[in-house]
Design an enzyme around this catalytic site. Structure first.
Site, PDB file in Angstrom:
ATOM      1  N   ASP A 242       0.861  -1.236   0.043  1.00  0.00           N
ATOM      2  CA  ASP A 242       0.038   0.133  -0.086  1.00  0.00           C
ATOM      3  C   ASP A 242       0.930   1.183   0.145  1.00  0.00           C
ATOM      4  OD1 ASP A 242      -2.691   1.259   0.348  1.00  0.00           O
ATOM      5  OD2 ASP A 242      -1.557   1.824   2.192  1.00  0.00           O
ATOM      6  N   MET A 243       0.729   1.961  -0.866  1.00  0.00           N
ATOM      7  CA  MET A 243       1.585   3.370  -1.020  1.00  0.00           C
ATOM      8  C   MET A 243       1.317   4.155   0.145  1.00  0.00           C
ATOM      9  SD  MET A 243       2.909   2.179  -3.839  1.00  0.00           S
ATOM     10  CE  MET A 243       3.879   3.725  -3.707  1.00  0.00           C
TER      11      MET A 243
ATOM     12  N   ARG B 242      -7.912  13.603   7.664  1.00  0.00           N
ATOM     13  CA  ARG B 242      -8.559  13.580   6.404  1.00  0.00           C
ATOM     14  C   ARG B 242     -10.011  14.399   6.395  1.00  0.00           C
ATOM     15  NH1 ARG B 242      -7.667   7.739   3.829  1.00  0.00           N
ATOM     16  NH2 ARG B 242      -6.052   8.806   2.418  1.00  0.00           N
TER      17      ARG B 242
ATOM     18  N   ASP C 117      -3.635   2.561  -4.859  1.00  0.00           N
ATOM     19  CA  ASP C 117      -2.479   2.385  -4.557  1.00  0.00           C
ATOM     20  C   ASP C 117      -2.269   1.057  -3.858  1.00  0.00           C
ATOM     21  OD1 ASP C 117      -3.788   2.743  -2.277  1.00  0.00           O
ATOM     22  OD2 ASP C 117      -2.466   4.208  -1.453  1.00  0.00           O
ATOM     23  N   GLU C 118      -2.962  -0.096  -4.278  1.00  0.00           N
ATOM     24  CA  GLU C 118      -2.777  -1.035  -3.269  1.00  0.00           C
ATOM     25  C   GLU C 118      -2.999  -2.380  -4.055  1.00  0.00           C
ATOM     26  OE1 GLU C 118      -5.250   0.091  -0.174  1.00  0.00           O
ATOM     27  OE2 GLU C 118      -5.744  -1.978   0.332  1.00  0.00           O
TER      28      GLU C 118
HETATM   29  P1  TTP Z   1      -5.369   5.456   1.102  1.00  0.00           P
HETATM   30  O1  TTP Z   1      -4.343   4.417   0.551  1.00  0.00           O
HETATM   31  O2  TTP Z   1      -6.380   5.169   1.993  1.00  0.00           O
HETATM   32  O3  TTP Z   1      -4.550   6.454   1.873  1.00  0.00           O
HETATM   33  P2  TTP Z   1      -2.998   7.262   1.531  1.00  0.00           P
HETATM   34  O4  TTP Z   1      -2.285   6.285   0.910  1.00  0.00           O
HETATM   35  O5  TTP Z   1      -3.320   8.788   1.309  1.00  0.00           O
HETATM   36  O6  TTP Z   1      -2.528   7.266   3.135  1.00  0.00           O
HETATM   37  P3  TTP Z   1      -1.719   5.730   3.822  1.00  0.00           P
HETATM   38  O7  TTP Z   1      -0.508   6.162   4.018  1.00  0.00           O
HETATM   39  O8  TTP Z   1      -2.500   6.026   5.191  1.00  0.00           O
HETATM   40  O9  TTP Z   1      -2.117   4.910   3.224  1.00  0.00           O
HETATM   41  O10 TTP Z   1      -5.836   6.171  -0.249  1.00  0.00           O
HETATM   42  C1  TTP Z   1      -5.106   6.296  -1.218  1.00  0.00           C
HETATM   43  C2  TTP Z   1      -5.284   7.417  -2.042  1.00  0.00           C
HETATM   44  O11 TTP Z   1      -6.601   7.516  -2.387  1.00  0.00           O
HETATM   45  C3  TTP Z   1      -5.047   8.707  -1.302  1.00  0.00           C
HETATM   46  O12 TTP Z   1      -3.717   9.120  -1.249  1.00  0.00           O
HETATM   47  C4  TTP Z   1      -6.116   9.731  -1.894  1.00  0.00           C
HETATM   48  C5  TTP Z   1      -7.140   8.897  -2.594  1.00  0.00           C
HETATM   49  N1  TTP Z   1      -8.444   9.034  -1.852  1.00  0.00           N
HETATM   50  C6  TTP Z   1      -9.525   9.698  -2.022  1.00  0.00           C
HETATM   51  O13 TTP Z   1      -9.402  10.296  -3.038  1.00  0.00           O
HETATM   52  N2  TTP Z   1     -10.601   9.731  -1.261  1.00  0.00           N
HETATM   53  C7  TTP Z   1     -10.638   8.959   0.003  1.00  0.00           C
HETATM   54  O14 TTP Z   1     -11.600   9.273   0.465  1.00  0.00           O
HETATM   55  C8  TTP Z   1      -9.679   8.428   0.443  1.00  0.00           C
HETATM   56  C9  TTP Z   1      -9.859   7.504   1.678  1.00  0.00           C
HETATM   57  C10 TTP Z   1      -8.552   8.442  -0.600  1.00  0.00           C
HETATM   58 CA    CA Z   2      -2.207   4.005   0.860  1.00  0.00          CA
HETATM   59 CA    CA Z   3      -4.819   1.972   0.098  1.00  0.00          CA
END
Ligand code: TTP
Ligand code: CA
Ligand code: CA
Length: 577
Positions: free
Chosen positions: A13-14, A63, A122-123
């Site tokens: 997961d990024m 967030r 991102d996963e």
């Molecule tokens: P996530 O993997 O949930 O979060 P993240 O990568 O920003 O942070 P973390 O280090 O905790 O994993 O989400 C991936 C991307 O998806 C995030 O950077 C932005 C986008 N996103 C949205 O556009 N809307 C949302 O409600 C969420 C949760 C994420």
């Molecule tokens: Ca992420």
């Molecule tokens: Ca994610």
């Protein structure tokens, strides 16, 4: 008795993904607090935060906060705004999608023995079972152990062992890791397999970092649910390994809402029903009790509470469709012909832009165009049409030509009933690239450079047709439209498609969301779909040709349901103002 797990599953997961994309674009932002916010209107108004660098998180920014709140928490924060689409009035997440494609290119080509499932923008889930078995067989167990014993500090610079105490204040990463390598890993093949998978994930994460500059976190366990759970345990820039033996140590204190598919309303209802909060408490409830309250999900809940999860990692590479969509909530619903034409023009341009990018990236060409819309009372229609070319004017002609027949207003200016969502989506890809001057039809006639992609897709879509010849959403037929949508394991009834979307979320955007959030949205959506399908439309045998020219039609009046869309906390993320 539950079967002992046999697979080795990883999750990548990024870290703060959109924020890292912004940091790479403006390198002076590395190491600084960064908040990525949604634009909420074309005139510069800003929406809530969707991504945050860890520096901003440490300053207390959360967030969903709006910009003034963010600045109050952290005065030196750097705000980055998601750009607006060039042709359609909506956020353009293309640069994040392209960054995602860079990452997936590395993951997908890292080792052909790894099965890769893209879970969100991102996963990715990785089935490492075969690779790990072969690595141990090739190197030899004793040789591998000798190498780890002497070089573990350099092989595992960011690895943690999840055994429960890794969240205590007294936890010492290196001590705990060394004890594990020289102890359990030396005597138990299942532990050693997790360790070897940890080496693979360290290397893969290092490759992602060196090729893209992006940091990520990793999880390794014996199934998807636990891999996902432990990945978040030592974020960012770290990875966490969990042999199955420690599942109950970890789950005992895990909040139910932190588990995959339990983050939304369903998880909440499980908590409420039994008055519990943790997975440990869930594991104390016996199967028959679970069956009384949640018959469809009881077995799954029972297994998950014990750290078991049988869901396989499914290969997913290309998206099955390219989709653009625009919502017109409440009073903004489109009720004028001019406005509808304006938006179809914008969406046609946006779709073409995306299709050309897809063509360059994936060397494929879409042959069908699906026009869909929701009326303000949430009835949804869609019609499958043929793509003529990748030219916005052609797409406009086809889409408007089909839509204009549906106007129930009697004058030349207005539109009845008003439209709440408009979506254009292209799918049924064939391999190869159509050059600018030829029409798709001729290109196909000449044989194109068709690959077997098309063979997997039905040439004709069976459908339910109303008196206007419009298909009403049939999730099974649209299976190919979106290969990334995720069904919760107990939800097998309605296919895995997200288009068109009863809740009015942009399917393309929805698709990029984290799995938990999307699963919750899809759950709601399915309830809605089920209603639409049950109440409104009887299946008929008619086949609709790609041109949308049904040979048989069932005469039927379209009286519309008047359900309000459900309200959700996630809605805030999609709000445009
Ligand atoms: P996530 O993997 O949930 O979060 P993240 O990568 O920003 O942070 P973390 O280090 O905790 O994993 O989400 C991936 C991307 O998806 C995030 O950077 C932005 C986008 N996103 C949205 O556009 N809307 C949302 O409600 C969420 C949760 C994420
Ligand atoms: Ca992420
Ligand atoms: Ca994610």
């Amino acid at each position: 008795m539950l079967k002992p797990p046999t697979r080795i599953i990883g999750l990548i997961d990024m870290d703060c993904f959109y924020a890292q994309v912004e940091q790479r674009e403006k390198p002076e932002l590395w190491g600084k607090p960064v908040a990525v916010v949604q634009p909420s209107g074309p005139r510069g108004a800003l929406g809530g935060v969707i991504a945050l660098s860890y520096e901003a998180r440490r300053a207390g920014v959360k967030r969903g906060m709006m910009v003034p709140q963010v600045k109050a928490c952290c005065s030196e924060v750097n705000i980055c705004v998601v750009p607006f689409g060039e042709h359609a009035d909506k956020p353009d997440i293309n640069k994040y999608r392209l960054a995602s494609a860079e990452v997936f290119e590395i993951i997908n080509t890292f080792d052909e023995r790894i099965v890769v499932e893209k879970a969100s923008v991102d996963e990715a889930f990785l089935d490492l079972t075969q690779l790990v078995e072969e690595m141990i067989a090739t190197e030899g167990r004793d040789e591998a152990l000798r190498r780890y014993a002497s070089e573990w500090k350099t092989i595992f610079p960011t690895s943690h062992l999840a055994e429960g105490a890794d969240k205590n204040d007294s936890y010492n990463r290196e001590e705990s890791f060394e004890r594990w390598i020289t102890g359990h890993c030396a005597t138990d093949f299942r532990h050693l397999s997790i360790l070897v998978a940890g080496e693979v994930i360290e290397q893969l994460r290092a490759a992602i970092l060196s090729k893209t500059q992006f940091y990520c976190s990793g999880g390794v366990a014996t199934n998807k649910m636990m891999a996902k759970l432990v990945c978040g345990r030592h974020k960012p820039r770290q990875q966490t390994l969990m042999p199955h033996e420690y599942a109950s140590n970890i789950l005992d204190k895990t909040s139910i809402q932190d588990v995959r598919f339990l983050g939304g309303k369903f998880g909440q209802s499980v908590c409420n029903r039994f008055g519990i909060e943790t997975m440990g408490q869930l594991a104390a409830i016996n199967l028959s009790k679970l069956e009384e309250s949640f018959p469809a999900q009881a077995r799954w809940l029972y297994e998950v509470a014990r750290g078991h999860d049988e869901e396989v990692v499914k290969t997913r590479n290309l998206l099955g469709s390219v989709t653009v969509s625009k919502q017109f909530p409440g009073k903004r619903a489109l009720a004028k012909i001019d406005d509808i034409q304006f938006w179809i023009t914008g969406l046609s341009k946006e779709l073409c832009k995306r299709l050309h990018e897809d063509q360059n990236a994936n060397k494929r060409t879409a042959t069908s165009l699906i026009l869909s819309f929701c009326t303000t009372n949430w009835k949804q229609y869609s019609k499958t049409l043929s793509m003529v070319s990748y030219n916005p004017d052609d797409i406009y002609e086809i889409a408007w030509g089909a839509l204009k027949l549906l106007n129930k207003a009697t004058d030349k200016k207005n539109w009845e009933p008003p439209l709440g969502v408009l979506t254009l989506s292209s799918s049924r890809f064939v391999g190869g690239v159509l050059s600018g001057t030829r029409t798709l039809k001729n290109w196909m006639k000449e044989g194109g450079e068709t690959s077997n992609i098309e063979k997997k897709l039905p040439a004709i879509v069976s459908s339910r047709v109303d008196d206007q010849g419009w298909e009403v959403f049939n999730p099974d037929d649209l299976e190919d439209v979106n290969t990334e949508a995720v069904n919760a394991p107990w939800e097998t009834g309605l296919g895995s498609s997200v288009l068109p979307n009863a809740l009015g979320y942009d399917p393309a955007f929805l698709n990029e969301l984290p799995e938990d959030i999307r699963a919750e949205l899809l759950h709601e959506q399915r309830l809605n779909e089920a209603k639409v399908l049950q109440v409104k439309h009887k299946p008929i045998d008619a086949k609709v040709e790609a041109k949308g020219n049904p040979k048989q039609r069932q005469k039927k009046k379209a009286d519309l349901p008047v359900d309000e869309p459900p309200k959700k906390k996630i809605k805030d993320f999609f709000k445009k103002d």
